[in-house]
Scaffold this motif. Structure first.
Motif, PDB file in Angstrom:
ATOM      1  N   THR A   1       0.726  -1.176  -0.049  1.00 33.02           N
ATOM      2  CA  THR A   1      -0.048  -0.002   0.107  1.00 33.02           C
ATOM      3  C   THR A   1       0.801   1.522   0.032  1.00 33.02           C
ATOM      4  O   THR A   1       0.488   1.939  -0.955  1.00 33.02           O
ATOM      5  N   LEU A   2       1.805   1.028   0.697  1.00 32.10           N
ATOM      6  CA  LEU A   2       2.669   2.609   1.033  1.00 32.10           C
ATOM      7  C   LEU A   2       3.973   2.772  -0.007  1.00 32.10           C
ATOM      8  O   LEU A   2       4.204   3.733  -0.102  1.00 32.10           O
ATOM      9  N   TYR A   3       4.492   1.669  -0.310  1.00 31.48           N
ATOM     10  CA  TYR A   3       5.626   1.464  -1.234  1.00 31.48           C
ATOM     11  C   TYR A   3       5.394   2.432  -2.637  1.00 31.48           C
ATOM     12  O   TYR A   3       6.206   3.447  -3.094  1.00 31.48           O
ATOM     13  N   PRO A   4       4.423   2.241  -3.300  1.00 31.27           N
ATOM     14  CA  PRO A   4       4.058   3.122  -4.378  1.00 31.27           C
ATOM     15  C   PRO A   4       3.861   4.440  -3.833  1.00 31.27           C
ATOM     16  O   PRO A   4       4.381   5.589  -4.751  1.00 31.27           O
ATOM     17  N   LEU A   5       3.152   5.088  -2.686  1.00 29.54           N
ATOM     18  CA  LEU A   5       3.021   6.151  -2.476  1.00 29.54           C
ATOM     19  C   LEU A   5       4.346   6.870  -1.944  1.00 29.54           C
ATOM     20  O   LEU A   5       4.659   8.107  -2.327  1.00 29.54           O
ATOM     21  N   LEU A   6       5.363   6.079  -1.461  1.00 29.74           N
ATOM     22  CA  LEU A   6       6.829   6.426  -0.958  1.00 29.74           C
ATOM     23  C   LEU A   6       7.367   6.787  -2.374  1.00 29.74           C
ATOM     24  O   LEU A   6       8.058   7.944  -2.354  1.00 29.74           O
ATOM     25  N   LEU A   7       7.476   6.055  -3.278  1.00 28.10           N
ATOM     26  CA  LEU A   7       8.196   6.334  -4.620  1.00 28.10           C
ATOM     27  C   LEU A   7       7.674   7.587  -5.354  1.00 28.10           C
ATOM     28  O   LEU A   7       8.575   8.461  -5.701  1.00 28.10           O
ATOM     29  N   ASP A   8       6.320   7.660  -5.445  1.00 28.30           N
ATOM     30  CA  ASP A   8       5.660   8.908  -5.801  1.00 28.30           C
ATOM     31  C   ASP A   8       6.311  10.192  -5.001  1.00 28.30           C
ATOM     32  O   ASP A   8       6.449  11.036  -5.645  1.00 28.30           O
ATOM     33  N   ALA A   9       6.272  10.017  -3.800  1.00 27.68           N
ATOM     34  CA  ALA A   9       6.655  11.173  -2.726  1.00 27.68           C
ATOM     35  C   ALA A   9       7.972  11.514  -3.175  1.00 27.68           C
ATOM     36  O   ALA A   9       8.477  12.936  -3.087  1.00 27.68           O
ATOM     37  N   LEU A  10       8.881  10.470  -3.565  1.00 32.45           N
ATOM     38  CA  LEU A  10      10.330  11.027  -3.693  1.00 32.45           C
ATOM     39  C   LEU A  10      10.827  11.073  -5.043  1.00 32.45           C
ATOM     40  O   LEU A  10      11.803  11.244  -5.365  1.00 32.45           O
ATOM     41  N   ASN A  11       9.442  11.372  -6.020  1.00 34.74           N
ATOM     42  CA  ASN A  11       9.933  11.549  -7.254  1.00 34.74           C
ATOM     43  C   ASN A  11      10.657  10.465  -8.064  1.00 34.74           C
ATOM     44  O   ASN A  11      11.600  10.764  -8.739  1.00 34.74           O
ATOM     45  N   LEU A  12      10.533   9.287  -7.470  1.00 33.64           N
ATOM     46  CA  LEU A  12      11.220   7.968  -8.202  1.00 33.64           C
ATOM     47  C   LEU A  12      10.279   7.357  -9.027  1.00 33.64           C
ATOM     48  O   LEU A  12      11.000   6.062  -9.512  1.00 33.64           O
TER      49      LEU A  12
END
Length: 211
Positions: A126-137
């Motif tokens: 759930t959170l891994y895609p959100l983290l990547l998006d937040a870090l612009n990765l």
């Protein structure tokens, strides 16, 4: 969005099992406290995810970044404060209860570990895609293939343990008695399956009866 409510549910189930051991045997006190903290924290995390607008879904509620920030700050305070209190009081929760490997306590402990592992797999998905998006990765989508590959292998042994745990005795049991109990249960399940085969051709109904 459904995962936001599913994660605290998994921890809540583990908490109920842990509470039963704490009540009956005075064990798993640390487990119980940490699961209670985790369950409430995950509930707040789910509220943050569906209220802040981070998740986009028809099932999410009104998007309000200001409210989401408030919930996030409250979440940090609750988690941090709870863990600090636990760290100070942990040495006061001693337990002299002991149990053998072949006991109800052991199976409930294994079940708790599997439920927490299942929760972590959902948490990561759930959170891994959100983290990547937040870090612009980059943007990735985690869907059914991930959960089928990770969640199902964890829950299959959990279901098996759930079936065995109620049969076992507290503190210590013996193999011969357990074997007799499991034999009776398996025979009953097979007979029920045979009766179901005669009454219905629906494979899903048969599977439900067998389980």
């Amino acid at each position: 969005v459904e995962n936001a409510s599913f994660m605290p549910w998994l921890v809540g189930v583990a908490l109920i099992h842990s509470l039963s051991v704490s009540e009956k045997r005075g064990a798993f006190k640390h487990w119980t406290v940490l699961l209670a903290i985790s369950g409430f924290s995950l509930s707040l995390l789910g509220t943050f995810l569906v209220r802040s607008g981070i998740l986009t879904s028809v099932h999410s509620f009104a998007s309000d970044p200001a409210r989401g920030l408030f919930i996030l700050i409250f979440l940090i305070i609750v988690v941090g404060g709870s863990l600090i209190l636990y760290a100070f009081r942990a040495n006061q929760m001693s337990s002299n209860s002991s149990f053998s490997i072949l006991s109800r306590e052991s199976t409930l402990l294994v079940n708790n570990i599997l439920l927490v592992a299942a929760m972590l797999s959902v948490f990561l998905g759930t959170l891994y895609p959100l983290l990547l998006d937040a870090l612009n990765l980059g943007k990735i989508s985690v869907g059914a293939p991930y959960f089928d590959a990770v969640f199902v292998p964890i829950m299959v042994p959990a279901v098996i343990v759930m079936a065995i745990a109620p049969i076992l005795r507290w503190k210590k049991d013996n193999k011969s008695r357990l074997a007799n109990e499991l034999t009776a249960v398996c025979i009953g399940a097979i007979l029920l399956l045979l009766v179901s085969l005669l009454l219905s051709n629906n494979i899903y109904i048969l599977l439900a009866y067998f389980l």
